[in-house]
Design a protein around this motif. Structure first.
Motif, PDB file in Angstrom:
ATOM      1  N   ARG A 271      -0.547   6.331   5.183  1.00 35.60           N
ATOM      2  CA  ARG A 271       0.534   7.062   4.541  1.00 35.60           C
ATOM      3  C   ARG A 271       1.336   6.260   3.520  1.00 35.60           C
ATOM      4  N   GLU A 272       1.241   6.617   2.398  1.00 37.60           N
ATOM      5  CA  GLU A 272       2.221   5.948   1.255  1.00 37.60           C
ATOM      6  C   GLU A 272       3.319   6.741   0.952  1.00 37.60           C
ATOM      7  N   ASP A 273       4.472   6.196   1.485  1.00 43.59           N
ATOM      8  CA  ASP A 273       5.790   6.782   0.932  1.00 43.59           C
ATOM      9  C   ASP A 273       6.273   6.170  -0.307  1.00 43.59           C
ATOM     10  N   ILE A 274       6.751   7.055  -1.069  1.00 44.06           N
ATOM     11  CA  ILE A 274       7.159   6.826  -2.414  1.00 44.06           C
ATOM     12  C   ILE A 274       8.710   7.195  -2.610  1.00 44.06           C
ATOM     13  N   ILE A 275       9.373   6.308  -3.052  1.00 41.59           N
ATOM     14  CA  ILE A 275      10.877   6.547  -3.134  1.00 41.59           C
ATOM     15  C   ILE A 275      11.193   6.271  -4.591  1.00 41.59           C
ATOM     16  N   GLU A 276      11.686   7.174  -5.489  1.00 40.77           N
ATOM     17  CA  GLU A 276      12.204   6.961  -6.962  1.00 40.77           C
ATOM     18  C   GLU A 276      13.541   7.085  -6.931  1.00 40.77           C
ATOM     19  N   LYS A 277      14.411   5.787  -7.344  1.00 47.10           N
ATOM     20  CA  LYS A 277      15.953   5.840  -7.469  1.00 47.10           C
ATOM     21  C   LYS A 277      16.088   5.167  -8.623  1.00 47.10           C
ATOM     22  N   ASN A 278      17.123   5.653  -9.356  1.00 46.66           N
ATOM     23  CA  ASN A 278      17.397   5.060 -10.641  1.00 46.66           C
ATOM     24  C   ASN A 278      16.614   4.394 -11.494  1.00 46.66           C
ATOM     25  N   GLY A 279      15.389   5.222 -11.661  1.00 47.74           N
ATOM     26  CA  GLY A 279      14.101   4.918 -12.362  1.00 47.74           C
ATOM     27  C   GLY A 279      13.382   3.741 -11.822  1.00 47.74           C
ATOM     28  N   LYS A 280      13.636   3.401 -10.656  1.00 46.64           N
ATOM     29  CA  LYS A 280      12.669   2.547  -9.921  1.00 46.64           C
ATOM     30  C   LYS A 280      11.913   3.084  -8.834  1.00 46.64           C
ATOM     31  N   THR A 281      10.865   2.447  -8.596  1.00 45.25           N
ATOM     32  CA  THR A 281       9.809   3.219  -7.756  1.00 45.25           C
ATOM     33  C   THR A 281       9.447   2.272  -6.592  1.00 45.25           C
ATOM     34  N   ARG A 282       9.608   2.756  -5.521  1.00 47.99           N
ATOM     35  CA  ARG A 282       9.428   1.846  -4.271  1.00 47.99           C
ATOM     36  C   ARG A 282       8.157   2.581  -3.453  1.00 47.99           C
ATOM     37  N   ARG A 283       7.060   1.798  -3.155  1.00 49.22           N
ATOM     38  CA  ARG A 283       6.153   2.224  -2.452  1.00 49.22           C
ATOM     39  C   ARG A 283       5.806   1.540  -1.091  1.00 49.22           C
ATOM     40  N   THR A 284       5.813   2.108   0.196  1.00 47.29           N
ATOM     41  CA  THR A 284       5.520   1.611   1.185  1.00 47.29           C
ATOM     42  C   THR A 284       4.388   2.254   2.035  1.00 47.29           C
ATOM     43  N   TRP A 285       3.423   1.475   2.421  1.00 49.30           N
ATOM     44  CA  TRP A 285       2.278   1.718   3.028  1.00 49.30           C
ATOM     45  C   TRP A 285       2.442   1.601   4.630  1.00 49.30           C
ATOM     46  N   THR A 286       1.818   2.572   5.250  1.00 49.70           N
ATOM     47  CA  THR A 286       1.892   2.878   6.848  1.00 49.70           C
ATOM     48  C   THR A 286       0.420   3.081   7.197  1.00 49.70           C
ATOM     49  N   VAL A 287      -0.109   2.215   8.123  1.00 45.20           N
ATOM     50  CA  VAL A 287      -1.425   2.386   8.662  1.00 45.20           C
ATOM     51  C   VAL A 287      -1.192   3.278   9.831  1.00 45.20           C
ATOM     52  N   LEU A 288      -1.738   4.556   9.720  1.00 44.46           N
ATOM     53  CA  LEU A 288      -1.669   5.471  10.934  1.00 44.46           C
ATOM     54  C   LEU A 288      -2.652   5.410  11.739  1.00 44.46           C
ATOM     55  N   LYS A 289      -3.870   4.749  11.298  1.00 40.72           N
ATOM     56  CA  LYS A 289      -5.160   4.521  12.424  1.00 40.72           C
ATOM     57  C   LYS A 289      -5.993   3.605  11.499  1.00 40.72           C
ATOM     58  N   VAL A 290      -6.590   2.592  12.566  1.00 43.95           N
ATOM     59  CA  VAL A 290      -7.852   1.723  11.894  1.00 43.95           C
ATOM     60  C   VAL A 290      -8.944   2.539  12.473  1.00 43.95           C
ATOM     61  N   GLU A 291      -9.793   3.180  11.771  1.00 42.89           N
ATOM     62  CA  GLU A 291     -10.901   3.954  12.072  1.00 42.89           C
ATOM     63  C   GLU A 291     -12.101   2.999  12.431  1.00 42.89           C
ATOM     64  N   SER A 292     -12.213   1.980  11.789  1.00 47.00           N
ATOM     65  CA  SER A 292     -13.451   1.326  12.178  1.00 47.00           C
ATOM     66  C   SER A 292     -13.317  -0.220  11.389  1.00 47.00           C
ATOM     67  N   TYR A 293     -14.132  -1.148  11.544  1.00 49.66           N
ATOM     68  CA  TYR A 293     -14.214  -2.204  10.850  1.00 49.66           C
ATOM     69  C   TYR A 293     -15.646  -3.018  10.979  1.00 49.66           C
ATOM     70  N   ARG A 294     -15.828  -3.862  10.048  1.00 42.23           N
ATOM     71  CA  ARG A 294     -17.145  -4.171   9.847  1.00 42.23           C
ATOM     72  C   ARG A 294     -16.899  -5.668   9.258  1.00 42.23           C
ATOM     73  N   LYS A 295     -18.047  -6.880   9.377  1.00 45.10           N
ATOM     74  CA  LYS A 295     -18.016  -8.095   8.834  1.00 45.10           C
ATOM     75  C   LYS A 295     -18.326  -7.870   7.189  1.00 45.10           C
ATOM     76  N   ALA A 296     -17.847  -8.454   6.336  1.00 45.27           N
ATOM     77  CA  ALA A 296     -18.583  -8.444   4.986  1.00 45.27           C
ATOM     78  C   ALA A 296     -19.823  -8.850   4.894  1.00 45.27           C
ATOM     79  N   ALA A 297     -20.637  -8.464   3.753  1.00 41.91           N
ATOM     80  CA  ALA A 297     -21.890  -8.734   3.721  1.00 41.91           C
ATOM     81  C   ALA A 297     -22.286 -10.141   3.728  1.00 41.91           C
ATOM     82  N   ASN A 298     -21.412 -10.823   3.167  1.00 40.91           N
ATOM     83  CA  ASN A 298     -21.740 -12.269   2.650  1.00 40.91           C
ATOM     84  C   ASN A 298     -21.064 -13.179   3.805  1.00 40.91           C
ATOM     85  N   ASP A 299     -20.449 -12.676   4.788  1.00 42.10           N
ATOM     86  CA  ASP A 299     -19.690 -13.468   5.838  1.00 42.10           C
ATOM     87  C   ASP A 299     -20.665 -14.135   6.718  1.00 42.10           C
ATOM     88  N   ASP A 300     -20.932 -15.464   6.734  1.00 41.77           N
ATOM     89  CA  ASP A 300     -21.971 -15.961   7.610  1.00 41.77           C
ATOM     90  C   ASP A 300     -21.266 -16.598   8.886  1.00 41.77           C
TER      91      ASP A 300
END
Length: 302
Positions: A271-300
């Motif tokens: 969820r990205e919360d966007i607040i615009e105030k006095n011409g400035k924009t602030r974005r906050t990220w909230t991770v609601l859920k970690v669906e899955s993860y995997r190793k990178a293809a080049n990770d030895d």
């Protein structure tokens, strides 16, 4: 052919305002300015969701008509009608379960009162939305997309619809939507009541514009704080930003010793919360859920 003869009523919406006059008798009148605001809010809200395709009206769209008030509590009856291809609209409603205007009002007020805890795209094209108050609803995709837009405008529309609640003599408004054809479109209630706390929740702020985006993204955990879930950092292909992690299941796994490499790739619901105030924009990220993860293809690293 007369224009009215081509109209097809697809639903009726009843707003019943309850309260007591100063002499203790049941409410039987509202200020004309408040009634005007109610109708303006309904027209604006209906128009936005119609343009988003939430009602399945097609390019011709639909319009709202008003019937005269009836005796008893002050009651406003609104009709949503389509002017072209009513048979197509009825078929679409039966197949896809399109929402009524009352359900749109319910979802819109719900999104103001409670943040989204999780969301899941479903095979039928709808989205299951879980709210932080522990409830959940299945929302058609076009309605879900529109709910994420125009936060400031949406609050104004809802505040107009609930304008009579600013009068101390009005205690509540009962909203009931009745489709004229087709099955019940979702588990959102067809009858519900809004009170003054709901009205207060949509108070507009002229200086601050807030909005939200919900999306899925692949990212790497560039910084991990085992003691503070509000101080994580995630790196996507486009940015590296601070994030708040609200997935308790994932946090518990990390606390129990889950090994995380900087090269591991995670699929996140954000969820990205966007607040615009006095011409400035602030974005906050909230991770609601970690669906899955995997190793990178080049990770030895084993």
């Amino acid at each position: 052919m007369d224009k009215d003869s081509t109209n097809s009523i697809v639903e009726s919406l009843t707003l019943r305002f309850e309260g007591k006059a100063e002499d203790g008798t049941a409410l039987h009148e509202l200020r004309a300015s408040h009634v005007a605001e109610v109708l303006q809010g309904l027209v604006g809200l209906s128009s936005d969701f119609a343009k988003a395709g939430a009602f399945g009206d097609g390019p011709a769209g639909s319009e709202l008509l008003v019937r005269p008030p009836k005796e008893g509590s002050f009651l406003i009856e609104v009709l949503r009608v389509v002017q072209e291809n009513p048979e197509m609209v009825a078929t679409t409603a039966a197949a896809a379960g399109v929402p009524t205007l009352s359900q749109v009002i319910w979802w819109a007020t719900k999104s103001v009162r409670a943040d989204v805890a999780d969301f899941t795209p479903l095979e039928n094209g709808n989205v299951k939305v879980s709210w932080q108050d522990g409830t959940a609803q299945e929302v058609p995709r076009p309605a879900w997309d529109e709910l994420q837009k125009r936060d400031k405008r949406r609050k104004k529309q809802l505040r107009q619809i609930m304008a009579p609640l600013s009068d101390s003599q009005v205690s509540s408004v009962e909203i009931e939507g009745t489709p004229t054809d087709g099955p019940e479109p979702s588990d959102a209630p067809e009858v519900f009541t809004l009170t003054r706390p709901d009205y207060d929740a949509v108070r507009p702020d002229d200086d601050i514009n807030e909005s939200q985006n919900f999306f899925e993204v692949e990212a790497q955990m560039s910084a991990i704080d085992f003691d503070n879930p509000t101080k994580w950092r995630v790196r996507t292909k486009d940015s590296n930003r601070a994030a708040i992690v609200e997935d308790d299941t994932f946090l518990n796994r990390v606390a129990s010793g889950l090994a995380i490499r900087k090269s591991d790739i995670f699929k996140l619901k954000v969820r990205e919360d966007i607040i615009e105030k006095n011409g400035k924009t602030r974005r906050t990220w909230t991770v609601l859920k970690v669906e899955s993860y995997r190793k990178a293809a080049n990770d030895d690293d084993a």
